[in-house]
Design a protein around this motif. Structure first.
Motif, PDB file in Angstrom:
ATOM      1  N   SER A 149     -81.713  46.753 -34.228  1.00  0.00           N
ATOM      2  CA  SER A 149     -81.934  46.831 -32.786  1.00  0.00           C
ATOM      3  C   SER A 149     -82.941  47.940 -32.527  1.00  0.00           C
ATOM      4  N   SER A 150     -83.965  47.606 -31.766  1.00  0.00           N
ATOM      5  CA  SER A 150     -85.019  48.566 -31.453  1.00  0.00           C
ATOM      6  C   SER A 150     -84.802  49.107 -30.053  1.00  0.00           C
ATOM      7  N   GLU A 151     -84.894  50.414 -29.925  1.00  0.00           N
ATOM      8  CA  GLU A 151     -84.627  51.044 -28.645  1.00  0.00           C
ATOM      9  C   GLU A 151     -85.865  51.246 -27.792  1.00  0.00           C
ATOM     10  N   VAL A 152     -86.975  51.508 -28.428  1.00  0.00           N
ATOM     11  CA  VAL A 152     -88.196  51.779 -27.671  1.00  0.00           C
ATOM     12  C   VAL A 152     -89.362  51.051 -28.319  1.00  0.00           C
ATOM     13  N   PRO A 153     -90.279  50.526 -27.492  1.00  0.00           N
ATOM     14  CA  PRO A 153     -91.475  49.915 -28.076  1.00  0.00           C
ATOM     15  C   PRO A 153     -92.331  50.995 -28.721  1.00  0.00           C
ATOM     16  N   GLN A 154     -92.792  50.729 -29.916  1.00  0.00           N
ATOM     17  CA  GLN A 154     -93.518  51.780 -30.605  1.00  0.00           C
ATOM     18  C   GLN A 154     -94.240  51.210 -31.806  1.00  0.00           C
ATOM     19  N   ASN A 155     -94.824  52.135 -32.534  1.00  0.00           N
ATOM     20  CA  ASN A 155     -95.643  51.807 -33.694  1.00  0.00           C
ATOM     21  C   ASN A 155     -94.819  51.719 -34.970  1.00  0.00           C
ATOM     22  N   LEU A 156     -93.506  51.723 -34.848  1.00  0.00           N
ATOM     23  CA  LEU A 156     -92.642  51.792 -36.011  1.00  0.00           C
ATOM     24  C   LEU A 156     -91.778  50.544 -36.125  1.00  0.00           C
ATOM     25  N   SER A 157     -91.266  50.309 -37.322  1.00  0.00           N
ATOM     26  CA  SER A 157     -90.309  49.231 -37.551  1.00  0.00           C
ATOM     27  C   SER A 157     -89.244  49.718 -38.509  1.00  0.00           C
ATOM     28  N   ALA A 158     -88.137  49.012 -38.557  1.00  0.00           N
ATOM     29  CA  ALA A 158     -87.041  49.393 -39.448  1.00  0.00           C
ATOM     30  C   ALA A 158     -86.517  48.157 -40.156  1.00  0.00           C
ATOM     31  N   SER A 159     -85.972  48.384 -41.326  1.00  0.00           N
ATOM     32  CA  SER A 159     -85.368  47.290 -42.074  1.00  0.00           C
ATOM     33  C   SER A 159     -84.126  47.793 -42.781  1.00  0.00           C
ATOM     34  N   ARG A 160     -83.203  46.882 -43.013  1.00  0.00           N
ATOM     35  CA  ARG A 160     -81.975  47.204 -43.751  1.00  0.00           C
ATOM     36  C   ARG A 160     -81.793  46.115 -44.804  1.00  0.00           C
ATOM     37  N   PRO A 161     -82.454  46.298 -45.931  1.00  0.00           N
ATOM     38  CA  PRO A 161     -82.390  45.265 -46.978  1.00  0.00           C
ATOM     39  C   PRO A 161     -81.070  45.250 -47.743  1.00  0.00           C
ATOM     40  N   GLN A 162     -80.372  46.366 -47.749  1.00  0.00           N
ATOM     41  CA  GLN A 162     -79.067  46.468 -48.400  1.00  0.00           C
ATOM     42  C   GLN A 162     -78.108  47.195 -47.471  1.00  0.00           C
ATOM     43  N   ASP A 163     -76.844  47.051 -47.734  1.00  0.00           N
ATOM     44  CA  ASP A 163     -75.832  47.641 -46.852  1.00  0.00           C
ATOM     45  C   ASP A 163     -76.024  49.136 -46.663  1.00  0.00           C
ATOM     46  N   ARG A 164     -76.436  49.823 -47.735  1.00  0.00           N
ATOM     47  CA  ARG A 164     -76.510  51.278 -47.701  1.00  0.00           C
ATOM     48  C   ARG A 164     -77.936  51.806 -47.710  1.00  0.00           C
ATOM     49  N   GLN A 165     -78.889  50.965 -47.309  1.00  0.00           N
ATOM     50  CA  GLN A 165     -80.281  51.374 -47.322  1.00  0.00           C
ATOM     51  C   GLN A 165     -80.920  51.052 -45.986  1.00  0.00           C
ATOM     52  N   PHE A 166     -81.592  52.045 -45.417  1.00  0.00           N
ATOM     53  CA  PHE A 166     -82.227  51.883 -44.110  1.00  0.00           C
ATOM     54  C   PHE A 166     -83.623  52.467 -44.219  1.00  0.00           C
ATOM     55  N   ILE A 167     -84.631  51.674 -43.901  1.00  0.00           N
ATOM     56  CA  ILE A 167     -86.011  52.090 -44.118  1.00  0.00           C
ATOM     57  C   ILE A 167     -86.773  52.093 -42.797  1.00  0.00           C
ATOM     58  N   LEU A 168     -87.517  53.138 -42.575  1.00  0.00           N
ATOM     59  CA  LEU A 168     -88.379  53.251 -41.399  1.00  0.00           C
ATOM     60  C   LEU A 168     -89.825  53.130 -41.858  1.00  0.00           C
ATOM     61  N   SER A 169     -90.579  52.266 -41.201  1.00  0.00           N
ATOM     62  CA  SER A 169     -91.941  51.977 -41.669  1.00  0.00           C
ATOM     63  C   SER A 169     -92.944  51.954 -40.534  1.00  0.00           C
ATOM     64  N   SER A 170     -94.193  52.096 -40.933  1.00  0.00           N
ATOM     65  CA  SER A 170     -95.308  51.885 -40.017  1.00  0.00           C
ATOM     66  C   SER A 170     -96.491  51.373 -40.828  1.00  0.00           C
ATOM     67  N   LYS A 171     -97.243  50.480 -40.233  1.00  0.00           N
ATOM     68  CA  LYS A 171     -98.434  49.987 -40.925  1.00  0.00           C
ATOM     69  C   LYS A 171     -99.611  50.931 -40.729  1.00  0.00           C
ATOM     70  N   LYS A 172     -99.683  51.532 -39.532  1.00  0.00           N
ATOM     71  CA  LYS A 172    -100.784  52.453 -39.219  1.00  0.00           C
ATOM     72  C   LYS A 172    -100.255  53.584 -38.351  1.00  0.00           C
ATOM     73  N   LEU A 173    -100.198  54.777 -38.895  1.00  0.00           N
ATOM     74  CA  LEU A 173     -99.642  55.912 -38.166  1.00  0.00           C
ATOM     75  C   LEU A 173    -100.569  56.393 -37.056  1.00  0.00           C
ATOM     76  N   LEU A 174     -99.933  56.864 -35.985  1.00  0.00           N
ATOM     77  CA  LEU A 174    -100.630  57.505 -34.879  1.00  0.00           C
ATOM     78  C   LEU A 174    -100.278  58.988 -34.859  1.00  0.00           C
ATOM     79  N   LEU A 175    -101.097  59.785 -34.209  1.00  0.00           N
ATOM     80  CA  LEU A 175    -100.791  61.212 -34.074  1.00  0.00           C
ATOM     81  C   LEU A 175     -99.417  61.411 -33.434  1.00  0.00           C
TER      82      LEU A 175
END
Lengths: 113, 115
Positions: free
Chosen positions: B57-83
């Motif tokens: 669930s995403s709370e705010v529109p932004q340049n980031l995304s998240a994934s949970r490929p495993q029960d105990r793993q949570f990843i925060l990602s971005s394709k192109k970072l902003l300042l």
């Protein structure tokens, strides 16, 4: 958006004095929690008070909750230098369900030895 | 144990570069997992939360995304970072899963500086 707002933003007191921080929130809640954060570290849970409770104690901590005013206070008695940290209140969103916590802006507490 | 591991602890990245912050947790299975961002001297902004594998669930529109490929793993990602992506990123978990938040356990955070 921030659900909670702490007051004051910053507080400096002498060691041994009591420190009181306040938190106001906007929507109905199931529970309210207080957390502590040392500089550059993760947050640590201090205490949880449920919406049907008015006061709760844990060691030198006393938390009150007034749901009619949508406010809470955290009292730290006999402060120590090690209590220097930022303190945050956090509330769950009753209308959204219980899956998430929204944090306030924090009170930065400095204990002067 | 409610241990939460976050890495890297610090990261300096140029604008436009990708990002991957990883969080792994120990303890009870199927916890709720959270990513928060904290700007300097500010409160915590909830970015994403997950109640199960593949559920984000995403709370705010932004340049980031998240994934949970495993029960105990949570990843925060971005394709192109902003300042504006600079900040202190905190991963957190509940003691158990389900709809009761209870207390959150936090990792030690990942400090991201975008130049």
């Amino acid at each position: 958006s921030q659900q909670g707002e702490e007051d004051p933003q910053a507080l400096s007191i002498q060691e041994g004095e009591n420190a009181t921080m306040n938190c106001s929130y906007k929507t109905s809640i199931n529970n309210l929690q207080w957390y502590r954060q040392n500089s550059g570290r993760g947050l640590v849970h201090l205490i949880l008070i449920r919406s049907n409770e008015r006061e709760k104690h844990s060691g030198r901590l006393r938390v009150t909750l007034d749901t009619s005013k949508k406010s809470s206070s955290l009292l730290i008695t006999a402060s120590r230098a090690a209590d220097t940290a930022s303190y945050f209140c956090a509330t769950d969103g009753l209308i959204f369900g219980n899956e998430k916590l929204t944090f306030g802006t924090g009170t930065r507490l400095t204990i002067i030895p | 144990s409610q241990t939460i591991h976050q890495w890297p602890a610090t990261l300096v990245q140029p604008v436009g570069s990708p990002l991957s912050l990883e969080c792994t947790v120990e303890g009870t299975s199927n916890p709720n997992l959270y990513w928060y961002r904290q700007a300097a001297g500010r409160g915590l902004q909830l970015l994403f939360y997950s109640v199960g594998i593949g559920q984000i669930s995403s709370e705010v529109p932004q340049n980031l995304s998240a994934s949970r490929p495993q029960d105990r793993q949570f990843i925060l990602s971005s394709k192109k970072l902003l300042l504006s992506d600079s900040g202190f990123y905190l991963c957190a978990r509940t003691r158990t899963g389900g709809t009761s938040t209870g207390e959150l356990f936090f990792g030690e955070g990942s400090r991201l500086t975008v130049l």
